[in-house]
Design an enzyme around this catalytic site. Sequence first.
Site, PDB file in Angstrom:
ATOM      1  N   CYS A  31     -27.846 -13.086 -19.671  1.00 28.36           N
ATOM      2  CA  CYS A  31     -26.814 -12.064 -19.453  1.00 28.36           C
ATOM      3  C   CYS A  31     -27.116 -11.163 -18.263  1.00 28.36           C
ATOM      4  CB  CYS A  31     -26.663 -11.231 -20.715  1.00 28.36           C
ATOM      5  SG  CYS A  31     -26.401 -12.262 -22.169  1.00 28.36           S
TER       6      CYS A  31
ATOM      7  N   CYS B   8     -18.383  -6.418 -31.461  1.00 31.79           N
ATOM      8  CA  CYS B   8     -18.887  -7.467 -30.561  1.00 31.79           C
ATOM      9  C   CYS B   8     -18.022  -7.548 -29.307  1.00 31.79           C
ATOM     10  CB  CYS B   8     -18.823  -8.832 -31.246  1.00 31.79           C
ATOM     11  SG  CYS B   8     -19.548  -8.891 -32.894  1.00 31.79           S
TER      12      CYS B   8
ATOM     13  N   HIS C 100     -17.526 -10.151 -21.050  1.00 31.22           N
ATOM     14  CA  HIS C 100     -18.903 -10.485 -20.700  1.00 31.22           C
ATOM     15  C   HIS C 100     -18.995 -11.914 -20.158  1.00 31.22           C
ATOM     16  CE1 HIS C 100     -23.132 -10.534 -20.581  1.00 31.22           C
ATOM     17  NE2 HIS C 100     -23.431 -10.581 -21.850  1.00 31.22           N
TER      18      HIS C 100
END
Lengths: 390, 390, 161, 161
Positions: free
Chosen positions: A86, A209, A335
């Site tokens: 990430c 989330c 993301h």
Amino acid sequence: MRQVAIVAGGEAKAGRRAASWRDLVQEAGKALFEDVDNLSPKDVDSIFVGAAQPERFAFLSYVAPLVAEHIGVTPRKVIARTELACVSGQAAIRYAWNCVATGMSDIAVAIGVEKMYQPDMAEAQTTMTCVLDREWDGVNCFSAPPIFAVTAQRHMYEFGTTKEQMALVSVKNHHYSSLNPIAHLQKEVTVEAVLKSPMVAPPLNLFDCCPMTDGSAGVILVPAEEAKKYTDTPMYLIGSGQYAVGNVINNLANLAEWAPLKLAAKEAYRTAKITKDDVDIAEVHDCFTISEIMEYEGLGFCETGKGGKFIEDGKPYIGGKVAVNPSGGIMGCGHPLGATSIYHTFEILKQFRGDVDMGRYVKGAEIGIQHSLSGAANQHSILVCSRELR
Amino acid sequence: MRQVAIVAGGEAKAGRRAASWRDLVQEAGKALFEDVDNLSPKDVDSIFVGAAQPERFAFLSYVAPLVAEHIGVTPRKVIARTELACVSGQAAIRYAWNCVATGMSDIAVAIGVEKMYQPDMAEAQTTMTCVLDREWDGVNCFSAPPIFAVTAQRHMYEFGTTKEQMALVSVKNHHYSSLNPIAHLQKEVTVEAVLKSPMVAPPLNLFDCCPMTDGSAGVILVPAEEAKKYTDTPMYLIGSGQYAVGNVINNLANLAEWAPLKLAAKEAYRTAKITKDDVDIAEVHDCFTISEIMEYEGLGFCETGKGGKFIEDGKPYIGGKVAVNPSGGIMGCGHPLGATSIYHTFEILKQFRGDVDMGRYVKGAEIGIQHSLSGAANQHSILVCSRELR
Amino acid sequence: MSMVKFEKIKRPEKIGLPFMLDFYPLQDEKYTRTSQFFKNLKEGHLTTTKCKKCGELLWPPRVICSNCHSEKLEWFDLGTEGELYAFTEIRLGAPIGFVEDVPFCIGIVRIGGLLISARIDGAKYEDLKIGDKVNLKIVELPDSRVFYRFSRNKEQKLPIP
Amino acid sequence: MSMVKFEKIKRPEKIGLPFMLDFYPLQDEKYTRTSQFFKNLKEGHLTTTKCKKCGELLWPPRVICSNCHSEKLEWFDLGTEGELYAFTEIRLGAPIGFVEDVPFCIGIVRIGGLLISARIDGAKYEDLKIGDKVNLKIVELPDSRVFYRFSRNKEQKLPIP
């Protein structure tokens, strides 16, 4: 050794996109060069590509030259892809920074991309699970939601953090992302809606989330002394910190307290010659609500264990102690793994320029930090950005 | 900006290993720290991991922290993995070099690893094929052997290069690898044996191709002024060049002449302040026999199209014009993708030390270059190493 | 357009689970130098490597001590009873091969001085709490590989058929 | 050891070809902004994008010109006849999904000013030489996706059944 500035940024609309990874890269590339004067792709000598798992998400490796080719850059100094899950995007910026600092490169693009939607989402979930040690932790289905679920459980157990406090992070970040046109999610949520959303892995509900997101974003780095040739409003890289412990669950420092984050923050502040109180904007890695709460703590904005109260008291809002994720964060913007840090770095530049919706503008900001974490939160990376050269 | 030295290297035995990727990393890590005085894993502040496709070959992403954990390093300055297909290892060294030069890191490990043997070799072949543009070239089965087969075909067509000349490369490199205890293949071959080996993709026979190989190798980088604290025989990084054109077959510069290699070589010699004639050792990317022939040309050792004659005339042997691949090269040592460039960089250090079998020792060598290419040979990277600080 | 030939081609519709979707580790000594771990497991022992030189207990098992780089490692039995340090339940988003099992509990178990992740059988999320005792359990895959799980004591105490 | 429970578990033996082993591109507009390429192909036309602003012919097809960053692109028909620039034959080491086809020829075809890689049907390696004319051919996958190949003129001139 030269100081280094970011003079432009560009991004594709983040979201569940009806587009391939290469479409996304082209969109980000076009936006990137439209954001800067006197500079075309042909002037760029180096490209640093952040991508986490194109081998699986896009069935394609060796993406760096393809990215260069699609945006019209011919790398003649430095080219490679960086991967740090990430944090792949920030790792790309970090290497671009170092290579411009040494003079190996004079004009560098750092660009991230991730295409995460694919026909079978169970296959994508499988891919997410090989970010932890696949043979020893992934095999037990410890992918991102479960590892942050047990992290939240331990934080609640040790410090009394509540689900309502966690939900506030989601509410705040969805509010800001509702004002951000490139964000994946542009609808506000309430605490009640978070608590009533489907349970993914208790204690984490769906709105605790971040979503799965497609996206691409890039920035251009040049030596600080050249920056004003390209823009009136460059942003300077003035410090950084990075720290990693083992990623196997047994070898993590602690689930409820992120020691590596504290060490990375200390190094970032030291190298930038600032303190935590100088931070005006913190674009942090809110992959889950618990993450942002622990980042208030790890970055020194509040004491360990007091992150829940910190948001309850209104401290991480614009106008509070420090503006945390005025972009809407990962929770709201999404993301796209390899691109995320770069979206957030560009956000800080846009904030410095005053080029954002006034409802999420951090007026007068001088210092912004971009924090990303990876894996089981075993690794933390921080970039310190300044509106002025210091 | 600091100059940078390599003070140690370590490697796992390359081959078809009855070992996992993490076993290999541990072997290389142990060897690495046994190769240096006054320095333990705990002194290392940064780790740069070269790995090409662990996501597929090992079903594992985010390997950098796992590598650190397995060799006992706690990264507190810089950590990431670099990927540039077959050049991933050199990309790792390049970033380590830059980060030590700027002072972001003081003691860095660059380590590469690839585990290529897996239960189903057709699956591994599939993985090799996504190094080219999977959707437009990979789909047509253009993986490594076919793209170098058509490259050889064009080189033969345009310049009259012969199969026998290509076979000489295999003979030379297998001879040197027979004297290298870490090499994958330690048996000599003859021209006749090469020509009679099974046809993989005409005009390439099996012995024109490097093997699939498991392996891991690492080096330690420190500021040049600190080098003598750790060893009497450091090796200095004095220059580099890298150049890439598009990797889609349509966008390659030319199949029969590697323009990007010439440009990378020019930049490497310029930054190192040397000429081609100063090169004593060239560890080059002989993934296929045709590659080494084209590298003689691209590196300027002979004219374009004359690579075949160059080896026929005995020029790339030890004692000839320049010692090319005294390690045995990729052809003999094997090609564990992310580790290959690091094996070869360490080879140059061993040569400078005189720490190799006398049958493949390049006496008095002062300058060594490490060349790696990736993809459809669209990208070339060169490191220039010197026995003395210059 | 009439000049262009069209041809229907076939492809295999189903394939065996490829390596790159198969979570369980390769256990054969052809693929790993720590296959002894799985041999021990087949005999009912959850073990790991311990360094004879510096005493470090290493998880996952190693071939070289990551603390002191010694190769003198021995197999150390972690025992069969652990304690739940943390846990959750997979309700959405399971990977291929595990979708059919949803919902199921997973957790981190403190055992023999280590924190090991594992499936937790024999309980729903609501039945569990931090500190619960759990017992080692071994699952056998159709291809004869094995792996460890834990189960809540209640299940464990039933006689094994 | 008698305390440890053993349990046999099952797993699905076969799965559909996963995305990460499926070479043929996703063609639906849900997944790509250049799905028009495949629509054109279904109608017998091999096309690519050409920039209306700077005239650059782009391969593979783009949504933005990589030369001048214009979004004004048009579809350009590459024609149906190409010339072999280079070729080889896959005899060993084919990937999953193509193993059954071995041996087969692949090559690089000069067509419409581009160099495009493709399967070359209707010929063995020994039958081919650089400069041979080859004709466009379109294959249809069982799931209704399409892709282009070329075939040697000889095959092409046969009447299409």
